[in-house]
Write a protein that holds these residues in place. Structure first.
Motif, PDB file in Angstrom:
ATOM      1  N   ARG A   1       4.773  -3.058 -17.324  1.00  9.36           N
ATOM      2  CA  ARG A   1       4.913  -3.217 -15.890  1.00  9.36           C
ATOM      3  C   ARG A   1       5.133  -4.687 -15.568  1.00  9.36           C
TER       4      ARG A   1
ATOM      5  N   GLU B   1       0.130  -1.437  -7.312  1.00  9.45           N
ATOM      6  CA  GLU B   1      -1.230  -1.950  -7.406  1.00  9.45           C
ATOM      7  C   GLU B   1      -1.140  -3.439  -7.092  1.00  9.45           C
TER       8      GLU B   1
ATOM      9  N   GLU C   1       4.744  -7.887 -13.545  1.00 13.68           N
ATOM     10  CA  GLU C   1       3.765  -8.399 -12.584  1.00 13.68           C
ATOM     11  C   GLU C   1       4.478  -9.459 -11.751  1.00 13.68           C
TER      12      GLU C   1
ATOM     13  N   LEU D   1       3.966   0.927  -9.851  1.00 18.21           N
ATOM     14  CA  LEU D   1       3.693   2.053 -10.747  1.00 18.21           C
ATOM     15  C   LEU D   1       4.772   3.115 -10.593  1.00 18.21           C
TER      16      LEU D   1
ATOM     17  N   TYR E   1      -5.735   2.538  -1.219  1.00 23.08           N
ATOM     18  CA  TYR E   1      -6.879   3.090  -1.957  1.00 23.08           C
ATOM     19  C   TYR E   1      -7.544   1.939  -2.699  1.00 23.08           C
TER      20      TYR E   1
ATOM     21  N   ASP F   1      -3.532  -7.240  -6.717  1.00 24.12           N
ATOM     22  CA  ASP F   1      -4.761  -8.002  -6.892  1.00 24.12           C
ATOM     23  C   ASP F   1      -4.822  -9.069  -5.813  1.00 24.12           C
TER      24      ASP F   1
ATOM     25  N   ARG G   1      -8.876  -5.428  -5.860  1.00 20.69           N
ATOM     26  CA  ARG G   1      -7.672  -4.768  -6.373  1.00 20.69           C
ATOM     27  C   ARG G   1      -7.556  -3.442  -5.639  1.00 20.69           C
ATOM     28  N   ALA G   2      -6.333  -3.111  -5.219  1.00 23.75           N
ATOM     29  CA  ALA G   2      -6.112  -1.872  -4.474  1.00 23.75           C
ATOM     30  C   ALA G   2      -4.774  -1.282  -4.865  1.00 23.75           C
ATOM     31  N   LEU G   3      -4.603  -0.027  -4.477  1.00 25.93           N
ATOM     32  CA  LEU G   3      -3.371   0.707  -4.698  1.00 25.93           C
ATOM     33  C   LEU G   3      -2.744   0.942  -3.332  1.00 25.93           C
TER      34      LEU G   3
ATOM     35  N   ARG H   1       2.042  -5.005  -9.039  1.00 21.72           N
ATOM     36  CA  ARG H   1       2.620  -4.232 -10.138  1.00 21.72           C
ATOM     37  C   ARG H   1       3.025  -2.868  -9.609  1.00 21.72           C
TER      38      ARG H   1
ATOM     39  N   LEU I   1      -9.686  -0.108  -5.342  1.00 22.50           N
ATOM     40  CA  LEU I   1     -10.005   0.023  -6.768  1.00 22.50           C
ATOM     41  C   LEU I   1     -11.172  -0.865  -7.179  1.00 22.50           C
TER      42      LEU I   1
END
Length: 146
Positions: free
Chosen positions: A6, A33, A8, A19, A56, A35, A98-100, A17, A58
Motif C-alpha cells: 500500500r 486509513e 503511504e 485500501l 470508523y 494516521d 488512526r481511523a478508517l 493509505r 481504530l
C-alpha cells in the motif's frame, strides 16, 4: 481484489493509505486509513456535495466537529458525515490516532492527497499556499468552509 503493498501518502504530518480505490469498486466506495499524530495540524473545515463519509475509529481519539458540534470518535466507534455538512477533525489527545474513512460513492482518490501533499511540500516548512490548497480541494469535490 487485494493489493500487497500500500502506498503511504504523507500529507503534512498525516499518513494516508488507500485500501479500496473507486475504480476497484466500480465507483461504489473508496476506503482509506489515516494516521493523525498528536498535535498534528490537519485539514481545514470543508464539506463535499458529491459523497458521504463514514469514519470508523481504530486507535486513539479524534474530535470531529460537524456543523459546529464536536464528537469524539475512538476505537470501534463510527460517525456518518452527510453530503454538504461542514466538518473538520483534530487530535487534541496525548496519543496518536488512526481511523478508517469510507467514502460513498468512491469518487475521492489518492490523487487528492498527493496534490495537497505537493502543495504542502512546496511550502518548505513555511506557510502553505492556501489558495492552491483550496483549488486542489475544489478540483476533487471538496468545498473549503468560509
Amino acid at each position: 481484489m487485494a493489493t500487497s503493498t500500500r502506498e503511504e501518502i504523507k500529507v503534512g504530518e498525516m499518513a494516508v493509505r488507500f485500501l479500496v480505490e473507486g475504480e476497484q469498486s466500480a465507483g461504489s466506495v473508496a476506503v482509506f486509513e489515516f494516521d493523525v499524530p498528536v498535535g498534528a495540524k490537519v485539514a481545514a473545515a470543508h464539506s463535499h456535495d458529491g459523497y458521504e463519509e463514514t469514519i470508523y475509529g481504530l486507535d486513539g481519539v479524534l474530535t470531529w466537529t460537524i456543523e459546529g458540534t464536536p464528537t469524539d470518535i475512538g476505537p470501534g466507534e463510527a460517525l456518518w458525515i452527510p453530503r454538504g455538512a461542514v466538518h473538520r477533525f483534530d487530535n487534541t489527545r496525548d496519543v496518536d490516532a488512526r481511523a478508517l474513512a469510507i467514502v460513498t460513492p468512491g469518487i475521492l482518490g489518492p490523487d487528492y492527497f498527493r496534490e495537497v501533499a505537493a502543495v504542502l511540500d512546496g511550502a518548505a516548512g513555511g506557510p502553505p499556499d492556501l489558495a492552491a490548497i483550496a483549488a486542489v480541494m475544489r478540483r476533487h469535490g471538496l468545498t473549503p468552509a468560509p
